[in-house]
Scaffold this active site. Structure first.
Site, short mmCIF file in Angstrom:
data_model
loop_
_atom_site.label_atom_id
_atom_site.label_comp_id
_atom_site.label_asym_id
_atom_site.label_seq_id
_atom_site.Cartn_x
_atom_site.Cartn_y
_atom_site.Cartn_z
N LYS A 146 1.10 -5.22 2.32
CA LYS A 146 1.63 -5.44 0.97
C LYS A 146 2.08 -6.89 0.78
CE LYS A 146 4.60 -2.23 1.84
NZ LYS A 146 5.70 -1.23 1.82
N GLY A 188 13.54 0.40 -3.02
CA GLY A 188 12.64 1.56 -2.86
C GLY A 188 11.21 1.35 -3.31
N THR A 189 10.81 0.11 -3.53
CA THR A 189 9.41 -0.10 -3.97
C THR A 189 8.42 0.41 -2.92
OG1 THR A 189 9.60 -2.36 -3.13
CG2 THR A 189 9.73 -2.09 -5.51
N GLY A 190 8.73 0.12 -1.65
CA GLY A 190 7.80 0.52 -0.58
C GLY A 190 7.69 2.04 -0.47
N CYS A 191 8.83 2.73 -0.60
CA CYS A 191 8.84 4.21 -0.52
C CYS A 191 8.02 4.79 -1.66
CB CYS A 191 10.27 4.76 -0.63
SG CYS A 191 11.44 4.03 0.52
N THR A 251 14.18 -3.93 -7.03
CA THR A 251 13.06 -3.59 -6.15
C THR A 251 13.50 -2.65 -5.04
OG1 THR A 251 13.52 -5.63 -4.96
CG2 THR A 251 11.74 -5.71 -6.59
#
Ligand SMILES: Nc1ncnc2c1ncn2[C@@H]1O[C@H](COP(=O)(O)OP(=O)(O)OP(=O)(O)O)[C@@H](O)[C@H]1O
Ligand SMILES: Cc1ncc(CO)c(N)n1
Length: 273
Positions: free
Chosen positions: A176, A209-212, A207
């Site tokens: 990412k 929790g964007t990855g979750c 941002t």
């Protein structure tokens, strides 16, 4: 045979609702996939930071997993925060022969800088879970740790992706670009071809929790039978809108908006009031 598709997330919690299990279940719901969860650690955290973490006993994590698995077998699984070696080994053992898509978000450190995985466990996630992954979604610091070189350019993102597939054994990887400079460009590599999913960098500190959310969306789309490429493409659009229409909540890195993609084309008024 039921036509309802279901997905299971195995991860830690975020009582403030933007990351972890809570973000995953909200995302599954938005993508019209029946969401289920196994909790690894209970985390007292919010948009500002992590206050405390309590790991659940390993036998109880196994009992939660068995309760779901023996009743409703999911169409796809994702793992997020798995803090310890023994949790990783248990999960590897449980899912190794499952034959369903498995997405790993190799969560190591929260946006606030707080550790969510024991440092000594990084090698275990790399060696035991990565080879089982259909898709693994490291951010730049996580990818750097996995491949052991620094990532500064798109060429570095590509080289890291090659190593993660060919040397570490994941079926595919998305390196990412959230932590890079300039546009947010994610690199998907499936061992054969590279695909690039790009968006403008949205200037926001919302941002959390964007990855979750991104990896949960990939899991939901895989559960519905989409290809890896389609799932990642759609998830990139989903997370971009979630960030673009993020919610005015919290005193720190605020949460994204899991229904943001529904507002595409609509004015943001009414959301930001
Ligand atoms: N400011 C931004 N503008 C647009 N897209 C972004 C931005 N920040 C992150 N993204 C996108 O969000 C997704 C998640 O990427 P990121 O690298 O931030 O994950 P992460 O660090 O694992 O998130 P977290 O640890 O908070 O859950 C990627 O698709 C990335 O390109
Ligand atoms: C439980 C949990 N998983 C992942 C993250 C990463 O955002 C977080 N903050 N909390």
């Amino acid at each position: 045979m039921s036509h309802v598709k279901s997905a299971l997330t195995i991860a830690g919690t975020d009582p403030s609702g933007g990351a972890g299990i809570q973000a995953d279940l909200k995302t599954f719901q938005e993508r019209e996939v029946y969401g289920m969860s196994v909790i690894t650690s209970v985390v007292a955290q919010n948009t500002i930071g992590v206050q405390r973490v309590i790991h659940l006993p390993i036998d109880f994590i196994e009992e939660q997993f068995d309760a779901v698995w023996n009743d409703i077998k999911p169409n796809a699984i994702k793992t997020g925060m798995i803090a310890t070696n023994e949790m990783m080994k248990l999960i590897a053992h449980k899912i190794k022969d499952s034959q369903i898509p498995y997405v790993i978000d190799p969560v190591m450190i929260a946006k606030s800088g707080d550790p969510l995985m024991e440092e000594a466990s990084r090698a275990v996630i790399r060696d035991t879970l990565l080879p089982l992954a259909t898709v693994v979604t490291p951010n730049v610091p996580e990818a750097e740790w996995l491949v052991n070189f620094s990532i500064k350019t798109i060429e570095d993102q590509k080289e890291a992706a090659r190593v993660i597939v060919h040397q570490l054994g994941a079926q595919s990887v998305v390196v990412k670009g959230g932590h890079m400079e300039g546009e947010a460009k994610d690199v998907l590599y499936d061992g054969e071809a590279f695909h690039y999913f790009s968006s403008e960098r949205i200037d926001t500190h919302h941002t959390h929790g964007t990855g979750c959310t991104f990896s949960a969306c990939i899991t939901a789309e895989l559960a519905k039978g989409r290809t890896i490429k389609e799932s990642v493409e759609l998830s990139k659009r989903f997370i971009t809108d979630a960030i673009k229409y993020s919610l005015e909540l919290g005193k720190g890195n605020g949460p994204t908006n899991h229904w943001g993609y529904r507002l595409q084309g609509l004015p943001t008024k009414g959301v930001r009031q």
